[in-house]
Design a protein around this motif. Structure first.
Motif, short mmCIF file in Angstrom:
data_model
loop_
_atom_site.label_atom_id
_atom_site.label_comp_id
_atom_site.label_asym_id
_atom_site.label_seq_id
_atom_site.Cartn_x
_atom_site.Cartn_y
_atom_site.Cartn_z
N ALA A 1 36.36 35.09 38.25
CA ALA A 1 35.35 35.93 38.88
C ALA A 1 35.94 37.31 39.08
O ALA A 1 37.16 37.47 39.23
N SER A 2 35.09 38.31 39.07
CA SER A 2 35.57 39.66 39.38
C SER A 2 34.65 40.27 40.42
O SER A 2 33.50 39.87 40.57
N SER A 3 35.18 41.23 41.15
CA SER A 3 34.36 41.87 42.18
C SER A 3 34.72 43.33 42.34
O SER A 3 35.87 43.75 42.11
N LEU A 4 33.72 44.09 42.71
CA LEU A 4 33.89 45.49 43.04
C LEU A 4 33.83 45.67 44.56
O LEU A 4 34.58 46.44 45.12
N ASP A 5 32.93 44.92 45.18
CA ASP A 5 32.85 44.95 46.63
C ASP A 5 32.96 43.51 47.13
O ASP A 5 33.91 42.84 46.77
N TYR A 6 32.02 43.07 47.94
CA TYR A 6 32.14 41.73 48.48
C TYR A 6 31.47 40.67 47.62
O TYR A 6 31.55 39.49 47.93
N GLU A 7 30.85 41.06 46.53
CA GLU A 7 30.16 40.10 45.69
C GLU A 7 31.04 39.73 44.51
O GLU A 7 31.54 40.60 43.80
N GLN A 8 31.23 38.44 44.33
CA GLN A 8 32.03 37.96 43.21
C GLN A 8 31.10 37.46 42.11
O GLN A 8 30.17 36.70 42.37
N TYR A 9 31.38 37.87 40.90
CA TYR A 9 30.58 37.49 39.74
C TYR A 9 31.42 36.61 38.84
O TYR A 9 32.53 36.99 38.45
N PHE A 10 30.88 35.45 38.53
CA PHE A 10 31.64 34.43 37.81
C PHE A 10 31.37 34.47 36.32
O PHE A 10 30.25 34.74 35.87
N GLY A 11 32.42 34.17 35.56
CA GLY A 11 32.27 33.96 34.13
C GLY A 11 31.80 32.54 33.85
O GLY A 11 31.65 31.74 34.79
N HIS B 1 35.57 46.49 37.75
CA HIS B 1 35.86 45.59 38.87
C HIS B 1 37.38 45.47 39.02
O HIS B 1 38.05 44.94 38.13
N PRO B 2 37.93 45.91 40.16
CA PRO B 2 39.38 45.91 40.30
C PRO B 2 39.99 44.57 40.73
O PRO B 2 41.20 44.39 40.63
N VAL B 3 39.16 43.67 41.22
CA VAL B 3 39.69 42.42 41.76
C VAL B 3 39.25 41.25 40.89
O VAL B 3 38.07 41.14 40.54
N VAL B 4 40.19 40.41 40.53
CA VAL B 4 39.94 39.25 39.69
C VAL B 4 40.42 37.99 40.41
O VAL B 4 41.50 37.99 41.00
N PHE B 5 39.60 36.95 40.35
CA PHE B 5 39.88 35.69 41.02
C PHE B 5 39.89 34.56 39.99
O PHE B 5 39.12 34.58 39.03
N TRP B 6 40.70 33.55 40.24
CA TRP B 6 40.64 32.31 39.48
C TRP B 6 40.36 31.16 40.45
O TRP B 6 41.00 31.06 41.51
N TYR B 7 39.40 30.32 40.06
CA TYR B 7 39.05 29.13 40.83
C TYR B 7 39.10 27.92 39.91
O TYR B 7 38.86 28.02 38.71
N GLN B 8 39.34 26.78 40.52
CA GLN B 8 39.27 25.52 39.80
C GLN B 8 38.10 24.72 40.39
O GLN B 8 38.00 24.57 41.62
N GLN B 9 37.21 24.24 39.51
CA GLN B 9 36.12 23.37 39.96
C GLN B 9 36.34 21.99 39.37
O GLN B 9 36.29 21.82 38.15
N GLN C 1 44.57 42.38 42.23
CA GLN C 1 43.92 43.67 42.34
C GLN C 1 44.74 44.67 41.55
O GLN C 1 45.93 44.87 41.84
N ASN C 2 44.12 45.24 40.57
CA ASN C 2 44.81 46.22 39.73
C ASN C 2 46.17 45.72 39.25
O ASN C 2 47.20 46.36 39.46
N GLN C 3 46.16 44.57 38.67
CA GLN C 3 47.31 43.93 38.05
C GLN C 3 48.29 43.27 39.04
O GLN C 3 49.23 42.61 38.61
N GLU C 4 48.11 43.46 40.33
CA GLU C 4 49.05 42.87 41.28
C GLU C 4 48.45 41.64 41.97
O GLU C 4 47.29 41.63 42.35
N VAL C 5 49.30 40.63 42.15
CA VAL C 5 48.86 39.41 42.83
C VAL C 5 48.64 39.69 44.30
O VAL C 5 49.49 40.27 44.98
N LEU C 6 47.45 39.29 44.78
CA LEU C 6 47.15 39.43 46.20
C LEU C 6 47.47 38.15 46.97
O LEU C 6 48.13 38.16 47.99
N GLN C 7 46.91 37.05 46.46
CA GLN C 7 47.11 35.76 47.12
C GLN C 7 47.23 34.69 46.04
O GLN C 7 46.63 34.81 44.97
N GLN C 8 47.96 33.65 46.34
CA GLN C 8 47.95 32.48 45.46
C GLN C 8 48.29 31.27 46.31
O GLN C 8 49.06 31.35 47.25
N ILE C 9 47.70 30.13 45.92
CA ILE C 9 48.00 28.92 46.68
C ILE C 9 49.28 28.31 46.15
O ILE C 9 49.77 28.68 45.08
#
Lengths: 114, 111
Positions: free
Chosen positions: B93-103, B29-37, B50-58
């Motif tokens: 969470a990580s994703s390969l396509d449009y589905e994100q899978y959470f730890g 999975h090349p894309v990794v996300f962090w969320y706060q709940q 994505q592949n070690q580079e930041v895409l977006q951050q708040i």
């Protein structure tokens, strides 16, 4: 920015009855991806359904939803609730970009009683 | 079932302390996300890679939060100076396509 609205904070129902959870969204993008995630107590969210095709019903594990772009809705339904369906349900939106962070609604807690 | 690994599962820090949590995404999975709940179960997207580079951050993550996803090492999210309001479940969470899978998340409590 994008937003997702889930109107019910809590839904309580008796086992065997139908359940419908509302989800509407706002986005400037014409091809959003919509998702339903389910989170059971002390677990992480798990993908339940997804859709990006207008007016096409998607089904999984007895749940179904149809994305209606005309009304910006993606309501979740099940014909017969089970005790194990008790959980938090989140509707989420993504722009047409697989690397986009999800925008979640506030969630609906479903409690199913015998 | 998700194969995203997060450590530690629980983290307790005092105000002003650093808090660091790690995530190993699903293989491939090349894309990794962090969320706060938060305690009200509301989700907030923090940052993604994505592949070690930041895409977006708040904005929040640009100040006290730092994150990285080095190649061949776990991704990490670090809060430089914890505040009481940072107490939450941090989900990777990580994703390969449009589905994100959470730890399973790291539950941070700031005393």
């Amino acid at each position: 920015g994008d937003s997702v609205t889930q109107t019910e904070g809590l839904v309580t129902l008796t086992e065997g009855l139908p359940v419908m959870l509302n989800c509407t969204y706002q986005t400037i993008y014409s091809n959003p991806f919509l998702f339903w995630y389910v989170q059971h107590l002390n677990e992480s969210p798990r993908l339940l359904l997804k859709s990006f095709t207008d007016n096409k019903r998607t089904e999984h594990q007895g749940f179904h939803a149809t994305l209606h772009k005309s009304s910006s809705s993606f309501h979740l339904q099940k014909s017969s609730a089970q005790l194990s369906d008790s959980a938090l349900y989140y509707c989420a939106l993504s722009q047409n970009n697989y690397a986009q962070g999800l925008t979640f609604g506030l969630g609906t807690r479903v409690s199913v009683f015998p | 079932n998700s194969k995203v690994i997060q450590t530690p599962r629980y983290l307790v820090k005092g105000q002003g302390q650093k808090a660091k949590m790690r995530c190993i995404p699903e293989k491939g999975h090349p894309v990794v996300f962090w969320y706060q709940q938060n305690k009200n179960n509301e989700f907030k997207f923090l940052i993604n890679f994505q592949n070690q580079e930041v895409l977006q951050q708040i904005d929040m993550t640009e100040k006290r939060f730092s994150a990285e996803c080095p190649s061949n090492s776990p991704c990490s999210l670090e809060i430089q100076s914890s505040e009481a309001g940072d107490s939450a479940l941090y989900l990777c969470a990580s994703s390969l396509d449009y589905e994100q899978y959470f730890g399973p998340g790291t539950r941070l409590t700031v005393l």
